[in-house]
Design an enzyme around this catalytic site. Structure first.
Site, mmCIF file in Angstrom:
data_model
loop_
_atom_site.group_PDB
_atom_site.id
_atom_site.type_symbol
_atom_site.label_atom_id
_atom_site.label_comp_id
_atom_site.label_asym_id
_atom_site.label_seq_id
_atom_site.Cartn_x
_atom_site.Cartn_y
_atom_site.Cartn_z
ATOM 1 N N ASP A 98 45.906 24.296 50.312
ATOM 2 C CA ASP A 98 47.392 24.201 49.899
ATOM 3 C C ASP A 98 48.105 24.609 51.108
ATOM 4 O O ASP A 98 49.159 23.885 51.318
ATOM 5 C CB ASP A 98 47.444 25.148 48.883
ATOM 6 N N LYS A 141 37.267 31.330 56.423
ATOM 7 C CA LYS A 141 37.791 32.677 56.972
ATOM 8 C C LYS A 141 36.212 33.576 56.915
ATOM 9 O O LYS A 141 35.889 34.445 56.099
ATOM 10 C CB LYS A 141 38.714 33.475 56.252
ATOM 11 N N ASP A 160 43.150 31.149 60.344
ATOM 12 C CA ASP A 160 44.370 31.467 61.051
ATOM 13 C C ASP A 160 44.551 30.998 62.329
ATOM 14 O O ASP A 160 45.588 30.222 62.590
ATOM 15 C CB ASP A 160 44.119 32.961 61.257
ATOM 16 N N TYR A 211 42.289 29.733 42.649
ATOM 17 C CA TYR A 211 43.074 29.064 41.352
ATOM 18 C C TYR A 211 42.422 29.195 40.038
ATOM 19 O O TYR A 211 42.991 29.064 39.086
ATOM 20 C CB TYR A 211 43.447 27.666 41.838
ATOM 21 N N ASP A 238 51.040 21.831 53.585
ATOM 22 C CA ASP A 238 52.178 21.667 53.744
ATOM 23 C C ASP A 238 52.695 21.822 55.359
ATOM 24 O O ASP A 238 53.539 21.434 55.628
ATOM 25 C CB ASP A 238 52.932 23.208 53.038
HETATM 26 C C1 IPM Z 1 50.328 21.897 45.378
HETATM 27 C C2 IPM Z 1 51.234 22.721 44.490
HETATM 28 C C3 IPM Z 1 50.213 23.321 43.522
HETATM 29 C C4 IPM Z 1 49.011 23.836 44.059
HETATM 30 C C5 IPM Z 1 51.094 24.484 42.480
HETATM 31 C C6 IPM Z 1 52.365 23.881 42.066
HETATM 32 C C7 IPM Z 1 50.030 25.005 41.481
HETATM 33 O O1 IPM Z 1 51.532 23.689 45.450
HETATM 34 O O2 IPM Z 1 49.902 20.637 44.795
HETATM 35 O O3 IPM Z 1 50.012 21.768 46.538
HETATM 36 O O4 IPM Z 1 49.267 25.166 44.661
HETATM 37 O O5 IPM Z 1 47.970 23.442 44.358
HETATM 38 MN MN MN Z 2 51.180 23.380 47.542
#
Ligand code: IPM
Ligand code: MN
Ligand code: NAD
Length: 332
Positions: free
Chosen positions: A223, A167, A199, A121, A227
């Site tokens: 990230d 990784k 993975d 990032y 999720d």
């Molecule tokens: C998160 C989001 C952000 C990230 C994006 C919007 C830059 O996906 O906070 O998880 O990847 O960190």
């Molecule tokens: Mn995210």
């Protein structure tokens, strides 16, 4: 004089809808806190041509905490100036390197500690003369050490199990990450450490998430895995986060994005945002009791007036009202 100033950044898409519910809850449980609203993301690009206007950043720097809705708008997906750049600049400017992403449901109670201001990032990126496009992943060992120490300390205060995800079979940065984890481990003899390749970790999180206590990992892996952890514990609508620095204000925001597919319809689940309020009350301004009250009231609303993502039919506003009603009942 207010006890604390909290900057509220509603953001884009469903952001303003869930931020409004957050404001009402804060006004109820912490009426002495001053909420200062500022622009970030697409809203700020439209108003000021900049996803993180200087005025917004200055307000955040001067606050006790930053409470943020998601940013992002399909309108800017291909633009040079994009909403997400404002969020990355804010995280970098506040050095909010330790991103805590808890995922809790039933037997599962996992805390992902994601490094937030390094890696892909924040590395060099660009286009070469021949058309090749590149993003680079770089970490300094000190950047790894500080987030790993945080994760060890958090694991020590929980069930004492830390999983470092990398990784290392491919990446130089991952091999250094692993070495740093092993060097720090003796400082925390109460904590058991395990290394796992990313993975496999994704598979393990999807199938047996209850095996994890604290996970520590680099920015991009964190990230994606956060999720996934949200998905196996009830969905993105439920997942909050806290992004902390060593000193200075933290950023508290949902894990989810601006959800353009449901924005403007009043159906977004405000739980992730309200749980971020709870994290802000606890870690941002030192109000653990109020934080617990919010957590319990949200739990009650989930059980009684679930939103569509949870199989119910309550809207954002009705859910928020149920939370406040429960807070008023339990305070009485
Ligand atoms: C998160 C989001 C952000 C990230 C994006 C919007 C830059 O996906 O906070 O998880 O990847 O960190
Ligand atoms: Mn995210
Ligand atoms: P998203 O998280 O916005 O949405 C993914 C899915 O989850 C969608 O179906 C959405 O409707 C659902 N969802 C998300 N939040 C919900 C909620 N509170 N209640 C009910 N359902 C919810 O991911 P995306 O669609 O990939 O991204 C949309 C935009 O958000 C992009 O511009 C992205 O960059 C941005 N984004 C911002 C942040 C942030 O500001 N921290 C985080 C993630 C994504």
């Amino acid at each position: 004089m207010p006890s604390h100033t909290v900057v509220l950044l509603p953001g884009d898409g469903v952001g303003p809808e869930v931020a409004h519910e957050a404001r009402l809850v804060i006004e109820l449980v912490a009426p002495d806190v001053a909420l200062e609203e500022r622009l970030i993301g697409a809203a700020a690009i439209r108003a000021a041509g900049d996803p993180l206007p200087e005025e917004t950043l200055a307000a955040c720097r001067g606050a006790s905490a930053v409470l943020k809705g998601p940013v992002g708008d399909p309108e800017f997906d291909a633009a040079d100036v994009r909403p997400e750049q404002g969020l990355l600049r804010l995280r970098g400017a506040l050095d909010a390197y330790a991103n805590l992403r808890p995922a809790v449901q039933g037997d599962v109670d996992v805390l992902i500690v994601r490094e937030l201001v390094g890696g892909l990032y924040f590395g060099a990126s660009g286009v070469r003369d021949d058309g090749t496009v590149f993003d680079t992943c770089e970490y300094h060992p000190d950047q790894v050490a500080r987030v790993v120490r945080r994760a060890f300390a958090l694991a020590r205060a929980r069930r004492g199990a830390l999983t470092s995800i990398d990784k290392a079979n491919v990446l130089e940065t991952s091999r250094m990450w692993r070495r740093v984890v092993n060097e720090i481990a003796p400082e925390f003899p109460e904590v058991g450490v395990e290394h796992m390749l990313v993975d496999n970790a994704a598979m393990q999180l999807a199938t047996t998430p209850d095996q994890f206590d604290v996970i520590v990992t680099e920015n991009m892996f964190g990230d994606i895995l956060s999720d996934l952890a949200a998905a196996v514990t009830g969905g993105l609508g439920l997942a909050p986060s806290a992004s902390l620095s060593d000193s200075g204000p933290g950023i508290f925001e949902p894990v989810h994005g601006s959800a353009p597919d449901i924005a403007g319809r009043g159906v977004a689940n405000p739980t992730a945002m309200l749980r971020s309020v709870a994290l802000m009350l606890e870690h941002g301004i030192g109000r653990p009791e109020e934080a617990q009250a919010v957590v319990r009231a949200v739990e009650h609303a989930i059980a009684t007036v679930p939103t569509p993502d949870l199989g119910g039919s309550a809207g954002t506003v009705a859910f928020g009202a149920a939370v406040r009603e429960q807070l008023a009942l339990t305070a009485a």
